[in-house]
Design an enzyme around this catalytic site. Structure first.
Site, PDB file in Angstrom:
ATOM      1  N   ASP B 416      62.082  98.027  93.495  1.00 17.15           N
ATOM      2  CA  ASP B 416      60.941  98.124  92.593  1.00 17.15           C
ATOM      3  C   ASP B 416      61.168  97.649  91.172  1.00 17.15           C
ATOM      4  O   ASP B 416      62.567  97.667  90.858  1.00 17.15           O
ATOM      5  CB  ASP B 416      60.319  99.457  92.738  1.00 17.15           C
ATOM      6  CG  ASP B 416      59.250  99.765  91.933  1.00 17.15           C
ATOM      7  OD1 ASP B 416      58.512  98.946  91.839  1.00 17.15           O
ATOM      8  OD2 ASP B 416      59.071 100.738  91.377  1.00 17.15           O
ATOM      9  N   GLU B 698      50.614 105.495  76.838  1.00 21.88           N
ATOM     10  CA  GLU B 698      49.670 106.430  76.107  1.00 21.88           C
ATOM     11  C   GLU B 698      50.537 107.369  75.080  1.00 21.88           C
ATOM     12  O   GLU B 698      50.190 107.440  73.886  1.00 21.88           O
ATOM     13  CB  GLU B 698      48.503 106.984  76.998  1.00 21.88           C
ATOM     14  CG  GLU B 698      47.562 106.031  77.458  1.00 21.88           C
ATOM     15  CD  GLU B 698      46.523 106.869  78.046  1.00 21.88           C
ATOM     16  OE1 GLU B 698      46.576 107.972  78.254  1.00 21.88           O
ATOM     17  OE2 GLU B 698      45.411 106.085  78.160  1.00 21.88           O
TER      18      GLU B 698
END
Lengths: 363, 1492
Positions: B416, B698
């Site tokens: 991944d 964020e």
């Protein structure tokens, strides 16, 4: 990445952190064992490293082999086959079962005298004493004098367990097939006097001490041996019951040494068993001087039916037992082979060392 | 009392709606319930699980039968029991039956004890969990009482406090949060560390008073327990007949933790094993390793051999019996009844007896030994300090105990990306605002310094002890205090990064905020601009148009930071003070509920309190005023009338009753008044603030804004407060939040600006998307030109960021007029209230809003690579592993990261496969294959050369070797992957992938990941390893032969599914290259040795049969025979199997190519097996015939002869093992000595123990006699040496003449002991000198590269008719590439040259010609991007091709895909009724096509 090499530095620099053990981390212990860093000897098998081994083996084995070989060659041994299958053999007459007891006599000559104690063996060939069912067919507790086992032998003895509703003592196939030839040795002292001198044959001391004194015991009881074996019958093939194996009470019954020796089943189909001892009389006279001998055989044991052979062997012994040329030869052979291989490796090592070195350098 | 305390009756109503069972948890006012009903309910309640956790397999009673039953699932055990039972048949028995049973029983007992112990430890942990306490409402005592978890039942009311773990699946009924919210952390469940919001069930959130369980009268219906964590459906029927739906937002899942919420009350819906967490927990898996499979195959060979031997013996025995039976042989024992067996019967009996006697050939102890060895290997892997991660205080975990050796045979690694290769920690790196780049050099320096400090510290001293001794508070504060200081100097060299790391580790509450994210050194220029904005605005605050006092640039800067601060879903928390319960009653729950309301509220255009006196005033405006629209209304008092504050807690809180969120600091601030005081206070406040973000990006942005003094101080669901140094606190009314989704790839907030009173939309999203949504600017006027310039500049910077591997985000803004807003709002409200396809409509609504944007700027965030990833990948590559990266990320990001971590090399050619249909994919594959084949002869030759070469080339890593022969890499996106995985294409795809150095699959779904792994596993018969960290990797991890989970950021889900869990990617190197190799080599050698040992031993017995009439007699005492394997010869091989190191770890790491021996199964091949067996046969011959000849014609008896044979066998085994052992530690010596000693002492004791026992061997005094026999010693000396001479000789020859790589490595290791004894230093230095990350951040110089094969191009052009493609102005011989061999820089280019979407319904083929810009230096990014987009009119006429769209070039893929068309349909339907369908459709298509 650099981080995980921290650990070792700490080891080298001293004990790792965690002073006072306050910090309980899951950090594994940094011990040589847990980190698989135990000091180790790491042999690498190459011609160079291995060749000393080969030379050492060679250098050790060859002298040993020579020693064994010489020892073995010094052992005097004579073997007389008296199976009688050859028509010329004096025992040929005994092959038919008609003549009982059949006694035959074989002449032989000792070229050299036998010094020291001489062992007299009988040898059988093609006799499968190691057959699985045969080996099992005995009852050790009966032989150990257990009264209950005497009268009720183990099932392993079948079909030689009972005869005519009486327990057989000793039961089993091994006992049943006990060697029952009688061998006697006579020395023809001198040619002029034809009366042979009987050689004294010692019947005791041929079995293992532990067998005679621990493993084999006669049934307990105060009376004579016959009484102690009361209620039992002799094995089918036997001529006389077990308590009459010897006149000497100490060597009769289950503790008869011929019997004990027989009960130690041979490992291989060709075997010999110790029959008698000829003890040295004095230091000055050879035990068996060179000369002509008679072997008197009471021929009872049938072996020709299954192509077996019977032999009588006279042998002196050395520190390593009876005559056996094989071990000496084996040692010499293996030693030489090892030495040879060592030489081959030496050559290889010499030839390829340079190239392998360069190979390493390029690494 | 547990039963009595249940909240109320439950029913389990099946059948009303068949597919779903309903679980009714109703309440009635308790004591007054009718008796009959209660009884009925109680009866039914038995069907529902209580909360007891029971993971044990056995109970005391069931243990024995159940465990035996399970053990007999193993075929070997059945076999051995069968053999043992065979001994009970008198005709064939070989041993004493009881004795024969002993080893089997021993093995079974050992296994049973192991199982028992495991089960007991499970029981203990269950017990621990079951006895956790929590507060449960007791009906009798009418209050919450403390109970154990296991006593909780479905229907109980549970009261949970902050930071408590949720004991069962609970429906949230009440929360202390004023908005009925509750935050939970689901890290235990899915590993995501951010906080999730849960909402009180509708109908309960409006309750004024505290929730009273006695008043609960509703009935809950819900679906059957299932394991879907993301779904929960049900409804609650209130007593008044009202029905409200239940969603997963109402459910608190077992195992999660309550955060930031003082207290919640809920009703248990699912308990115990019915909870979603436990249903998801499937126990450990049993995997069988490849080596074990191979071994089982060889065991079958052994069985065959056994049968052959037995058959041979049987025939021999038949003949023997036939020969001797008639001859009345004395030694032929008849049957017990006196009859004699027929030869045939005897043969049959002999056959079975032989099987018993030779059973040793199938080693009973093999399986147990292997298990023991693996267990020890696991232990050592576990204990390896080099696999311990100090940062997270975690080691490697081995979760699967039986596949350690598979680690040594891996051929393919599937990895991944996010969180595995990267840290998943986002760091703000650069930004550009209104076309001006702020490079944040100081920040870069700071980051570099972090690394420096990091490495310095590692060199200096271990700090663990000292650091961890400090309390968490201390280290927290040290960080918080420093983080605000804006000068560079303050960035501490003193407080090291490790300390900071530790602190971040300790602050478990905060998601995704490492000190690195928090501390951002602002760019001085930008900082100045921001403060100027701030100052000017503070001055102009009361003017009519405050923003007009700013230049356009400054205005952009200001908006940019406002957008950074508020355009997110970050939750602001102060760690110690959860929001307290304030009950406020409102008429209006949402800020704007109806159009009328909106219009009514907005009529007074000028606000009164919006720009009220100070931030403090604003701050103190209480809840009601926010709710009613930020005091917009002059008649706000009317609503305030409804205000009812209910302060529950704290005297100080009640002292400021008007303050909605009572906090000590605010209280103080209020009194303070003065501006400087506020500032100070603000700082103080901020230090307490923490940001909980859904995604790390964020948080990084919010922290970045805070560094510029633009601080997010509070966020409620309808307002956001931002604190600025001069302006003070600005409170934005949050009108709407249009959340992020992966199709739109952006999020927006709609706010009302407190300064201008305008309605603004701030959008933050992927650059590719946002750039297309900008307001088209006319090139006529100056302003438009300026805008255009800004955009192109921004685009260039974005490209630059992408080249640097930064994640880019664009920030944009739109000012809505009131009419526009009203218009949009109407439709939006319609969408919100619609029942069917609500999400669809909301999506549409969002699309309508996010258009005509004004670009503010862009940010570049770095997802930092984990430490050592490039090095690890390089090493793994060298080790011959193929690394595939399967990621859900977009292609550009993935490729950037791939370059950064050296997965792709600049010397390599990259084949990119982007196909839009099956046919296109097939065509592309064909071309690529053709292309590859055209290169193949060259490359295969090279490969062969590489493989054959005996010597190492350690100083030349493969990259240099491959310069002459650029290897290929394949990049494929998710869609193409889906096509390539079709049955028809998978072979081609695999063939292509096999040729490639590395493969990168982007945009792949979890399912695709697992399909790829499965494909490689099954088709290539290769050993695969999958590594990942998130839930999306679970399927892949499960499918692979070896699954590795990263126990890092994203937590447990991947770890739970994995076989091994490592803290970091870099540990994979050591795990595979060192431990994998060792485990494989050890186990392979041990298994081979096992086979050798048993064959050799059985050989001895077999040769004996020739001399005992094939009667299945054994010269070896049955005790020795049975226990030889188990006792005498087992320990040394175990020690070797556990501890042997064929090559030292340092050398393995230095020469990773040594790993290839495991991949090629060099140590345990069929050839090795048979050679081994032949050697065993030879050795047994020697070991049999030397004693045979030595004792030929002697008076030795069977067992006195058999004992030396046994001793010889033992010595031979030990010596053989000695030859095979590569490292001799004292343990090996000890084990060998112990074995010898054990044999002789057991023999002596056994031979003395009983004079008449153990028939038939009756070995009394045998050993003692033998020890007095010189021949015994002589044969014990010669036989083993003679038996092993050939082996030793050939080993030596092979070691000298044809040494394997491993042997060379060993020799080398011996030659250079000094380098190996201190491998760490050298390695560490090597890594330090490389400085991977700085290199990465400096950008890369793109070298000249190979020209692209034109074959494919021509093929494609034939396929797609004529393609025209104008070459790039650079004059390069750029080819018309519909095929993919692109160089990476083209795709980087392509990334920048995003062309506006031009799509034609009907399916035109869009082709982009990738400009071949590879000769251009990186700086060439300044050249104006153009959109090389070519539409082919001819294609439209081709029917077959109409659905096919080929496109090439990364980042500029414009396709009409099936899915986009599908998307269109509902849109179209919806939009047909709308006023502006075209625009929306257009926009939508732009989004959608871009997405793919």
């Amino acid at each position: 990445m650099a981080m995980n090499y921290n650990a070792k530095d700490e080891v080298d620099g001293g004990p790792p952190c965690a002073p006072g053990g306050t910090a309980k981390t899951r950090r594994p212990d940094n011990t040589a064992f847990k980190q698989q860093r135990l000091p180790a000897w790491q042999p690498i098998l190459t011609a160079g490293t291995v060749l000393p081994t080969f030379f050492i083996i060679g250098l050790i084995f060859i002298p040993i082999g020579i020693g064994i070989f010489v020892t073995s060659n010094n052992i005097r041994e004579i073997e007389i086959d008296y199976t009688g299958t050859e028509p010329s053999s004096p025992c040929n007459k005994c092959l038919s079962l008609d003549v009982t007891p059949c006694i035959c006599t074989i002449n032989f000559t000792l070229e050299k005298s036998f010094e020291g104690n001489v062992f007299m063996y009988y040898g059988l060939s093609n006799f499968y004493q190691n057959h699985r069912r045969y080996v099992k067919s005995r009852d050790d507790s009966q032989l150990n004098g257990d009264p209950s086992a005497l009268l009720n032998p183990s099932k392993e003895c079948e079909p030689y367990r009972r005869n005519e509703d009486k327990p057989i003592a000793p039961c089993g196939a091994i006992a049943n097939s006990m060697f029952n030839d009688t061998l006697e040795l006579f020395l023809v002292a001198n040619e002029s006097d034809p009366t042979p001198v009987p050689i004294p044959l010692k019947r005791k001391g041929i079995a293992w001490w532990t067998d005679k004194n621990v493993k084999f015991r006669n049934p307990p009881g105060g009376g004579s041996l016959e009484e102690r074996f009361k209620g039992t019958t002799k094995p089918v093939n036997w001529l006389k019951p077990v308590y009459m194996l010897d006149s000497d009470e100490d060597n009769s019954g289950f503790i008869n040494e011929d019997f004990i020796v027989w009960m130690r089943t041979a490992a291989l189909p060709t075997f010999r068993k110790l029959y008698r001892l000829i003890e040295r009389r004095s230091d000055f006279h050879p035990t068996l001087p060179a000369g002509r001998y008679y072997l008197n055989i009471t021929y009872n044991y049938p072996v020709h039916s299954f192509d077996g052979r019977k032999r009588m062997i006279l042998s002196t012994i050395s520190w390593m037992g009876g005559k056996n040329p094989f071990l000496g030869i084996a040692y010499i052979t293996i030693g030489s082979i090892s030495f040879l291989l060592g030489v081959v490796l030496l050559v290889i090592n010499h030839k390829y060392r340079n190239s392998s070195n360069t190979a390493d350098i390029t690494i | 009392s547990g039963r009595g305390s249940r909240a109320g009756p439950r029913s389990y109503l099946g059948g009303r709606k068949p597919p779903r069972a309903h679980r009714r948890a109703g309440g009635d006012p308790g004591a007054g319930a009718p008796k009959g009903e209660r009884l009925r309910m109680r009866g039914c309640a038995l069907h529902l699980a209580d909360n007891r956790l029971k993971t044990t397999k056995y109970t005391l009673l069931s243990f024995l039968p159940k465990n035996l039953f399970e053990q007999f699932h193993r075929l070997a055990n059945v076999y051995f029991v069968f053999i043992a039972l065979l001994n009970f048949v008198p005709a064939v028995n070989a041993f004493q039956p009881g004795l024969a049973l002993a080893p089997v029983l021993f093995i079974l007992a050992v296994t049973a004890i192991k199982d028992l112990w495991e089960d007991y430890s499970r029981h203990r942990s269950d017990h621990e969990i079951n006895h956790l306490g929590c507060l449960v409402f007791s009906r009798e005592e009418k209050k919450y009482v403390s109970r154990f978890w296991k006593e909780i039942h479905v229907g109980d009311f549970v009261h949970l406090r902050c930071n408590e773990i949720i004991p069962a699946d609970i429906l949230l009924l009440s929360s202390s949060d004023p908005d009925g919210l509750c935050h939970i952390e689901t890290a235990n469940l899915d590993g995501e560390t951010n906080l999730k919001r849960r909402q009180v069930v509708r109908g309960f959130s409006e309750l004024v008073s505290e929730f009273n369980p006695l008043m609960f009268t509703s009935v809950i219906e819900c679906e059957k327990p299932n394991n879907d964590l993301t779904r929960f459906r049900g409804c609650i029927i209130h007593s008044n007949g009202e029905k409200a739906g239940l969603h997963k937002e109402n459910l608190l899942l077992r195992g999660c933790t309550i955060r930031n919420t003082e207290a919640v009350v809920g009703i248990v819906i699912y308990a115990g094993h019915e909870t979603k967490a436990l249903l998801n927990n499937s126990g450990p898996r049993y995997k069988r390793s490849q080596l074990e499979r191979q071994m089982n195959c060889d065991v079958l060979w052994c069985v065959l051999l056994l049968l052959c031997m037995s058959l041979f013996s049987a025939v021999g025995h038949g003949l023997w019996v036939w020969r001797y039976q008639e001859k009345k042989a004395l030694f032929n024992v008849p049957e017990s009844d006196g009859s004699s067996l027929s030869p045939a019967t005897a043969a049959v009996y002999s056959f079975f007896t032989m099987i018993i006697v030779l059973q040793v050939l199938i080693p009973i102890s093999l399986y147990v030994s292997i298990e023991i060895v693996k267990l020890c290997q696991v232990y050592f892997i576990h204990q390896d300090i080099d696999l311990y991660d100090e940062e997270t205080d975690s080691q490697l975990q081995c979760r699967a105990l039986n596949i350690t050796e598979d680690l040594g045979q891996i051929q393919y690694i599937f990895s991944d990306k996010t969180g595995t290769l990267t840290e998943n920690k986002m760091v703000f790196r650069r930004c550009t605002v209104s076309g001006i780049e702020y490079s944040h050099d100081a920040n870069a320096q700071r980051l570099a310094r972090y690394q420096e400090v990091d490495s310095e510290e590692e060199e200096v001293a271990p700090r663990v002890g000292t650091v961890s001794q400090r309390g968490s508070i201390g280290s927290h504060q040290s960080i918080r205090i420093t983080h605000r200081s804006q000068s560079i100097k303050s960035h501490r060299r003193s407080s090291s990064r490790a300390e900071a790391k530790r602190a971040s580790m300790l602050s478990k509450h905060t998601a995704f905020s490492s000190p690195m994210e928090k501390d951002i050194t602002p760019d001085p220029k930008l900082l100045e601009k921001v403060s100027e904005c701030d100052r000017r605005l503070a001055v102009a605050r009361h003017q009519e148009q405050p923003l007009s006092y700013l230049s356009p640039e400054l205005s952009d800067v200001f908006d940019f930071f406002i957008a950074l601060t508020i355009c997110n879903t970050v939750v602001v928390t102060s760690p110690d003070q959860p929001r307290q319960k304030v009950r406020v009653r409102f008429e209006l729950k949402s800020p704007v509920k109806t159009i009328e309301d909106f219009l009514r509220r907005f009529t007074p255009s000028r606000l009164t309190s919006g720009s009220s006196n100070s931030s403090i005033g604003n701050l103190s405006t209480n809840k009601s005023s926010h709710k009613s629209g930020l005091g917009l209304l002059s008649n706000l008092s009317q609503e305030n009338m409804f205000l009812k504050l209910e302060e529950r807690l704290g005297p100080q809180a009640s002292a400021i009753a008007s303050n909605g969120y009572s906090s000590h600091t605010e209280d103080w601030a209020k009194e303070c008044g003065a501006e400087d005081c506020t500032k100070e206070q603000g700082q103080h406040l901020e230090q307490e603030l923490r940001y909980e973000a859904e995604s790390p990006d964020e948080a990084a942005l919010v922290y970045a804004a805070r560094a510029y003094s633009c601080t997010l101080v509070d966020r409620l669901h309808d307002q956001v407060s931002v604190e600025l140094p001069h302006l003070g606190r600005l409170t934005f009314e949050l009108l709407h939040t249009l959340g992020f989704d992966s199709i739109r790839k952006r999020m927006s907030v709609v706010i009302r600006h407190p300064l201008t009173d305008e309605i603004n939309v701030y959008t933050k999203g992927a650059d590719s998307v946002v750039m297309d949504l900008l307001l088209p600017c006319s090139s006529d006027d100056a302003r438009g030109k300026h805008q255009k310039k800004i955009r192109s500049k921004t685009q260039n910077y974005l490209n630059l960021y992408a080249v640097e591997g930064l994640r880019t985000l664009c920030i944009a803004k739109r000012v809505l007029s009131k009419e526009e807003y009203a218009c949009w709002l109407q439709r939006h409200l319609e969408a919100e209230s619609s029942v069917d396809n609500r999400e669809e409509l909301l999506f549409q609504s969002a699309l309508r809003l996010e258009t005509n944007l004004h670009l503010l700027g862009a940010t570049g965030i770095e997802d930092r690579l984990q430490d050592g990833v490039p090095e690890t990948i390089a090493k793994l590559r060298q080790a011959g592993l193929q690394i595939w990266v399967l990621t859900g990320d977009k292609q550009e990001t993935a490729i950037n990261i791939a370059y950064a971590c050296k997965l792709l090399d600049h010397g390599e050619e990259v084949i990119t496969l982007n196909a839009e249909s099956q046919e296109a994919c097939a065509a592309l594959l064909d071309q690529c294959l053709h292309y590859v084949k055209s290169k193949a002869p060259h490359s295969t030759l090279e490969n062969i050369e590489n493989n054959v070469s005996v010597q190492f080339c350690p100083q030349n890593p493969p990259s240099t070797c491959s310069i002459s022969n650029p290897s290929l890499s394949l990049v494929i996106d998710g869609r193409s992957l889906a096509y390539a995985l079709e049955k028809s294409l998978e072979d081609k795809f695999l063939f292509l992938a096999k040729q490639c150095h590395s493969v990168l699959c982007c945009r792949s779904t979890p399912l695709q990941k697992s399909m790829v792994v499965k494909l490689v596993r099954s088709k290539l018969k290769a050993m695969t390893l999958a590594i990942g960290d998130g839930a999306n990797d679970v399927s892949m991890i499960q499918v692979a032969d070896v699954g590795v989970g990263i126990s890092g950021q994203e937590g447990m889900q991947a770890v739970m599914a994995s076989d091994f869990a490592v803290p970091r990617f870099r540990y994979l190197e050591r795990l595979l290259i060192v431990h994998g190799h060792w485990c494989y080599s050890r186990l392979a050698n041990m298994v081979l040795y096992f086979f050798y040992k048993n064959t050799m031993f059985v050989g001895l017995l077999f040769w004996f049969q020739f001399y005992c009439g094939f009667s299945a007699s054994a010269m070896i005492d049955q005790w020795y025979l049975i226990f030889f394997n188990l006792l005498f010869s087992s320990l040394p091989q175990l020690v070797t199997g556990v501890l042997d190191k064929d090559v030292p770890a340092g050398m393995l790491l230095k020469e990773p190519q040594l790993y290839k021996s495991g991949q090629n199964m060099e140590e345990y091949q069929p050839r090795a097996f048979w050679l081994n067996m032949a050697d065993a046969a030879f050795q047994s011959l020697v070991c049999f015939f030397i004693p045979y000849l030595a004792y030929y014609d002697s008076n030795v008896d069977v067992f006195t002869w058999g004992t030396p044979v046994t001793a010889i066998a033992l010595f031979t085994f030990l010596l053989h093992l000695g030859i095979e052992t590569k490292t001799w530690t004292w343990l090996n010596w000890l084990a060998c000595g112990f074995s010898t000693l054990l044999f002789f002492s057991v023999a002596l004791i056994y031979n003395t123990s009983c004079a008449t026992c153990y028939p038939p061997s009756n070995p009394y005094w045998t050993m003692q006699m033998l020890l007095g026999d010189p021949v015994f010693y002589l044969i014990c000396l010669i036989a083993p040496i003679a038996a092993l001479l050939p082996r030793l000789f050939f080993k030596a020859l092979q070691g000298s003449l044809f040494p394997t790589q491993l042997q060379l490595g060993r020799q080398l290791a011996k030659k250079l002991p000094d380098t190996l004894s201190t491998p760490k230093e050298t390695f560490a230095q090597g890594q330090l000198s490389e400085q991977p990350r700085t290199e990465f951040s400096e950008g890369r110089i793109i070298g000249p590269s190979e020209s692209i094969s034109k074959d494919c191009a021509t093929q494609t052009s034939q396929l797609t008719q004529q393609l025209t493609c104008s070459p790039e102005a650079s004059g390069e011989p750029s080819t018309v590439d519909t095929n993919m061999p692109l160089k990476e820089n083209t795709l980087l280019k392509g990334l920048g040259t995003q062309a506006p979407g031009c799509s034609r319904p009907g399916g035109a083929v869009m082709l982009e010609c990738p400009r071949d810009s590879r000769r251009e230096p990186t700086s060439a990014c300044h050249t104006a991007p153009l959109s090389p987009l070519f539409s082919l009119p001819t294609c439209g006429s081709l029917n077959w091709i109409s659905s096919l769209s080929l496109a090439s070039g990364l980042g500029s893929v414009f396709q009409f895909s099936r899915s986009s068309l599908q998307m269109d349909k509902p849109d179209g339907e919806f939009l047909s009724s709308s006023s502006q369908p075209d625009q929306d459709l257009h926009g939508l298509q732009g989004q959608v096509t871009d997405y793919f």
